[in-house]
Design a protein around this motif. Structure first.
Motif, PDB file in Angstrom:
ATOM      1  N   ASP A 259     -19.884  -9.516 -14.524  1.00  0.00           N
ATOM      2  CA  ASP A 259     -21.324  -9.743 -14.370  1.00  0.00           C
ATOM      3  C   ASP A 259     -22.047  -8.972 -15.477  1.00  0.00           C
ATOM      4  O   ASP A 259     -22.599  -7.888 -15.259  1.00  0.00           O
ATOM      5  N   LYS A 260     -22.051  -9.540 -16.666  1.00  0.00           N
ATOM      6  CA  LYS A 260     -22.553  -8.832 -17.838  1.00  0.00           C
ATOM      7  C   LYS A 260     -24.041  -8.507 -17.740  1.00  0.00           C
ATOM      8  O   LYS A 260     -24.474  -7.421 -18.144  1.00  0.00           O
ATOM      9  N   GLU A 261     -24.819  -9.438 -17.207  1.00  0.00           N
ATOM     10  CA  GLU A 261     -26.268  -9.227 -17.147  1.00  0.00           C
ATOM     11  C   GLU A 261     -26.616  -8.039 -16.259  1.00  0.00           C
ATOM     12  O   GLU A 261     -27.371  -7.139 -16.661  1.00  0.00           O
ATOM     13  N   GLN A 262     -26.073  -8.023 -15.041  1.00  0.00           N
ATOM     14  CA  GLN A 262     -26.364  -6.927 -14.121  1.00  0.00           C
ATOM     15  C   GLN A 262     -25.739  -5.620 -14.596  1.00  0.00           C
ATOM     16  O   GLN A 262     -26.333  -4.548 -14.461  1.00  0.00           O
ATOM     17  N   ALA A 263     -24.532  -5.706 -15.153  1.00  0.00           N
ATOM     18  CA  ALA A 263     -23.867  -4.502 -15.654  1.00  0.00           C
ATOM     19  C   ALA A 263     -24.696  -3.862 -16.755  1.00  0.00           C
ATOM     20  O   ALA A 263     -24.886  -2.636 -16.784  1.00  0.00           O
ATOM     21  N   SER A 264     -25.200  -4.674 -17.663  1.00  0.00           N
ATOM     22  CA  SER A 264     -26.010  -4.162 -18.765  1.00  0.00           C
ATOM     23  C   SER A 264     -27.276  -3.495 -18.251  1.00  0.00           C
ATOM     24  O   SER A 264     -27.674  -2.425 -18.735  1.00  0.00           O
ATOM     25  N   LYS A 265     -27.894  -4.102 -17.248  1.00  0.00           N
ATOM     26  CA  LYS A 265     -29.119  -3.548 -16.671  1.00  0.00           C
ATOM     27  C   LYS A 265     -28.851  -2.196 -16.016  1.00  0.00           C
ATOM     28  O   LYS A 265     -29.590  -1.221 -16.236  1.00  0.00           O
ATOM     29  N   VAL A 266     -27.781  -2.124 -15.215  1.00  0.00           N
ATOM     30  CA  VAL A 266     -27.454  -0.889 -14.498  1.00  0.00           C
ATOM     31  C   VAL A 266     -27.079   0.223 -15.478  1.00  0.00           C
ATOM     32  O   VAL A 266     -27.558   1.359 -15.374  1.00  0.00           O
ATOM     33  N   LEU A 267     -26.238  -0.099 -16.448  1.00  0.00           N
ATOM     34  CA  LEU A 267     -25.802   0.914 -17.404  1.00  0.00           C
ATOM     35  C   LEU A 267     -26.953   1.400 -18.275  1.00  0.00           C
ATOM     36  O   LEU A 267     -26.993   2.574 -18.671  1.00  0.00           O
ATOM     37  N   SER A 268     -27.894   0.518 -18.564  1.00  0.00           N
ATOM     38  CA  SER A 268     -29.070   0.916 -19.332  1.00  0.00           C
ATOM     39  C   SER A 268     -29.889   1.950 -18.566  1.00  0.00           C
ATOM     40  O   SER A 268     -30.405   2.914 -19.149  1.00  0.00           O
ATOM     41  N   GLU A 269     -29.993   1.762 -17.252  1.00  0.00           N
ATOM     42  CA  GLU A 269     -30.719   2.722 -16.418  1.00  0.00           C
ATOM     43  C   GLU A 269     -29.998   4.067 -16.388  1.00  0.00           C
ATOM     44  O   GLU A 269     -30.625   5.129 -16.494  1.00  0.00           O
ATOM     45  N   VAL A 270     -28.667   4.019 -16.243  1.00  0.00           N
ATOM     46  CA  VAL A 270     -27.894   5.261 -16.217  1.00  0.00           C
ATOM     47  C   VAL A 270     -28.031   6.002 -17.542  1.00  0.00           C
ATOM     48  O   VAL A 270     -28.152   7.231 -17.583  1.00  0.00           O
ATOM     49  N   LYS A 271     -28.027   5.246 -18.624  1.00  0.00           N
ATOM     50  CA  LYS A 271     -28.130   5.836 -19.963  1.00  0.00           C
ATOM     51  C   LYS A 271     -29.410   6.648 -20.109  1.00  0.00           C
ATOM     52  O   LYS A 271     -29.432   7.691 -20.778  1.00  0.00           O
ATOM     53  N   LYS A 272     -30.477   6.203 -19.468  1.00  0.00           N
ATOM     54  CA  LYS A 272     -31.751   6.907 -19.533  1.00  0.00           C
ATOM     55  C   LYS A 272     -31.792   8.111 -18.597  1.00  0.00           C
ATOM     56  O   LYS A 272     -32.484   9.092 -18.872  1.00  0.00           O
ATOM     57  N   GLU A 273     -31.051   8.036 -17.489  1.00  0.00           N
ATOM     58  CA  GLU A 273     -31.171   9.039 -16.432  1.00  0.00           C
ATOM     59  C   GLU A 273     -30.096  10.122 -16.481  1.00  0.00           C
ATOM     60  O   GLU A 273     -30.336  11.254 -16.061  1.00  0.00           O
ATOM     61  N   GLU A 274     -28.911   9.786 -16.970  1.00  0.00           N
ATOM     62  CA  GLU A 274     -27.764  10.697 -16.918  1.00  0.00           C
ATOM     63  C   GLU A 274     -27.611  11.459 -18.229  1.00  0.00           C
ATOM     64  O   GLU A 274     -27.588  10.861 -19.306  1.00  0.00           O
ATOM     65  N   LYS A 275     -27.490  12.788 -18.145  1.00  0.00           N
ATOM     66  CA  LYS A 275     -27.393  13.629 -19.340  1.00  0.00           C
ATOM     67  C   LYS A 275     -25.959  13.979 -19.715  1.00  0.00           C
ATOM     68  O   LYS A 275     -25.710  14.475 -20.820  1.00  0.00           O
ATOM     69  N   ASP A 276     -25.014  13.750 -18.827  1.00  0.00           N
ATOM     70  CA  ASP A 276     -23.622  14.116 -19.084  1.00  0.00           C
ATOM     71  C   ASP A 276     -23.114  13.382 -20.324  1.00  0.00           C
ATOM     72  O   ASP A 276     -23.082  12.151 -20.356  1.00  0.00           O
TER      73      ASP A 276
END
Length: 282
Positions: free
Chosen positions: A249-266
């Motif tokens: 599910d590339k569309e949803q995966a991209s959306k979710v990972l984009s959010e994590v990229k902004k929120e997660e500092k690790d």
């Protein structure tokens, strides 16, 4: 996020390719820096014995700096010389210091001594938590078995005194994964969910185990359950993204990972996201 949940998240990332056999992309480089001290004997050490303390010479991680070693030596001396009244507090300080320095076997060793001196719920839980942490970073198979047994021993003692300690049951369940009876761990996690359907730690662990068995749809459902109640859990969101990648599910995966990229500092998570985004672009 509760400490036990944070610990499970850290372990889940660090144990990729060992305990959980998850996709290579989610390996946490912190695993390279932790100690791999000698395995403890399965027999409980006496509260005053010091000869069995894990040797610093067996560490794979960075050696302690002179200043760090000085602090450890002072705290160890304080523990060894403390009278009965002060020994528990001194042991907790020493265990906490080893944990801060990522010397997890030594942290567990002294947490166990505290639990033997004063078997209150919190001390038994601390020993279980510290052995669970050491177990999570163990590479050697026999060492992993020994630390898993120690983890179960102290969590079980805590549960015997207080059956409502669901975090102990959820963590203990994960130590059964690589034993001859992995289903016992699954059943324990389900018991936790029956008692508390929104328990983040149990849901997270079930999600990780679903990924381990390539049941990514089930894994995604578990992580979504967590995010419904706690949208700020970036580790659950990250693993949801990984599951969606595996489901195609590339569309949803991209959306979710984009959010994590902004929120997660690790930085390890950031690196993993970069690799996952590379897969999505192919």
């Amino acid at each position: 996020m509760k400490k036990s949940i944070i610990l499970s998240c850290v372990l889940a990332v660090a144990l990729v390719g060992t305990l959980f056999s998850l996709p290579k992309v989610v390996v946490n480089n912190k695993g390279k820096d932790v100690d791999t001290e000698r395995s403890q004997s399965a027999a409980a050490a006496s509260a005053t014995e010091t000869a069995a303390e894990p040797s610093s010479k067996s560490h794979d991680g960075a050696a302690l700096s002179p200043d760090q070693q000085k602090v450890v030596d002072q705290l160890r001396s304080g523990f060894n010389q403390a009278g009965d009244k002060d020994k528990v507090a001194a042991g907790i300080k020493l265990s906490d210091e080893f944990e801060k320095l990522q010397k997890f076997d030594s942290a567990a060793f002294y947490a166990e001594k505290v639990a033997l001196l004063s078997p209150a719920d919190e001390n038994l839980m601390r020993a279980g938590d510290r052995y669970y942490e050491a177990y999570g970073f163990a590479v050697d198979e026999q060492k992993s078995k020994n630390l898993g047994a120690k983890t179960r021993e102290y969590y079980q003692k805590a549960i015997d005194q207080n059956p409502g300690l669901l975090a102990a049951k959820a963590n203990m369940a994960m130590t059964y994964v690589n034993t001859e009876n992995p289903m016992q761990g699954i059943m324990m996690l389900r018991e936790v969910i029956d008692a508390d359907p929104t328990n983040e730690l149990a849901l997270f662990n079930l999600g990780i185990l679903s990924m381990r068995s390539n049941q990514y749809s089930k894994a995604a459902d578990r992580f979504r359950q967590i995010l419904t109640n706690n949208p700020a859990n970036t580790k659950a969101k990250f693993y949801l993204g990984v599951s969606l990648v595996e489901l195609g599910d590339k569309e949803q995966a991209s959306k979710v990972l984009s959010e994590v990229k902004k929120e997660e500092k690790d930085p390890a998570i950031q690196q993993a996201i970069g690799e996952l985004e590379g897969r999505l672009g192919n």
